[in-house]
Design an enzyme around this catalytic site. Structure first.
Site, PDB file in Angstrom:
ATOM      1  N   HIS A  17       0.830  -1.204   0.000  1.00 43.74           N
ATOM      2  CA  HIS A  17       0.000   0.000   0.000  1.00 43.74           C
ATOM      3  C   HIS A  17       0.869   1.259   0.000  1.00 43.74           C
ATOM      4  O   HIS A  17       0.622   2.195  -0.767  1.00 43.74           O
ATOM      5  CB  HIS A  17      -0.903   0.053   1.239  1.00 43.74           C
ATOM      6  N   LYS A  41     -16.451  -6.904   5.358  1.00 41.36           N
ATOM      7  CA  LYS A  41     -15.151  -7.564   5.482  1.00 41.36           C
ATOM      8  C   LYS A  41     -14.790  -7.871   6.933  1.00 41.36           C
ATOM      9  O   LYS A  41     -13.859  -8.618   7.178  1.00 41.36           O
ATOM     10  CB  LYS A  41     -14.041  -6.703   4.863  1.00 41.36           C
ATOM     11  N   ARG A  95      -1.919  -6.375  -8.289  1.00 39.30           N
ATOM     12  CA  ARG A  95      -0.879  -7.335  -7.930  1.00 39.30           C
ATOM     13  C   ARG A  95      -0.843  -8.493  -8.922  1.00 39.30           C
ATOM     14  O   ARG A  95       0.215  -8.979  -9.261  1.00 39.30           O
ATOM     15  CB  ARG A  95      -1.126  -7.902  -6.537  1.00 39.30           C
ATOM     16  N   SER A 133      -3.263  -7.900   2.662  1.00 36.61           N
ATOM     17  CA  SER A 133      -3.600  -7.673   4.070  1.00 36.61           C
ATOM     18  C   SER A 133      -4.203  -8.912   4.713  1.00 36.61           C
ATOM     19  O   SER A 133      -3.914  -9.240   5.865  1.00 36.61           O
ATOM     20  CB  SER A 133      -4.557  -6.499   4.209  1.00 36.61           C
TER      21      SER A 133
END
Length: 164
Positions: A17, A41, A95, A133
């Protein structure tokens, strides 16, 4: 003034990040880090904790690069958040191919909602492409070493949260 919005949950903020933030700050005069509330989430850290982490991790970038970087919590549509903060650019990190498929759909929907806001993709640097994460939290929860993926302050916060 060119304003960019880099949205995410940042639960927790990782080296990946910060790399995207550092590079995005070279593209705009003001970079808003949109910290998504995203109750679906079930974040590990509270919204306030995530905002504090972001602010701590990027304050030197703002000073060094001349770009104003601010954290901004949001719970509405991404395109509405972009309008709220005056962003003409949404910045997204990629990514892998799986990221692209999701982001491709998101851009299409956002363009229909407001075609005046452009989306820019930045590829994560090679050393950060595997960092997620979700995986960082899993490793930390199981007592693994995540110091290669996060800063010392975030690492300490993870250890404290998981009691390791």
């Amino acid at each position: 003034m060119r304003v960019g919005l880099y949205p995410g949950t940042f639960d927790p903020v990782t080296h990946g990040h910060v790399d995207i933030i550092r590079r995005a700050a070279t593209l705009v005069d003001r970079l808003v880090i949109g910290v998504a509330i995203n109750r679906d989430k079930g974040p590990l850290f509270t919204l306030e904790e995530r905002v504090e982490m972001i602010e701590a991790e990027v304050k030197h970038l703002s000073v060094d690069g001349g770009c104003e970087i601010v954290a901004h919590p949001f719970e509405n549509l991404l395109i509405d958040c972009a309008r709220d903060v005056g962003a003409s650019i949404i910045i997204r990190g990629l990514r892998a191919v799986a990221d692209f498929e999701y982001e491709y759909q998101m851009v299409g929907m956002n363009r229909v909602l407001d075609n005046s806001i452009e989306t820019v993709f930045l590829m994560a640097e090679a050393q950060h492409q595997a960092i997620a994460s979700k995986l960082v939290k899993e490793i930390a929860r199981l007592g693994g070493d995540v110091s290669k993926f996060v800063t010392p302050a975030v690492n300490a916060a993870l250890k404290e949260r998981f009691g390791v």
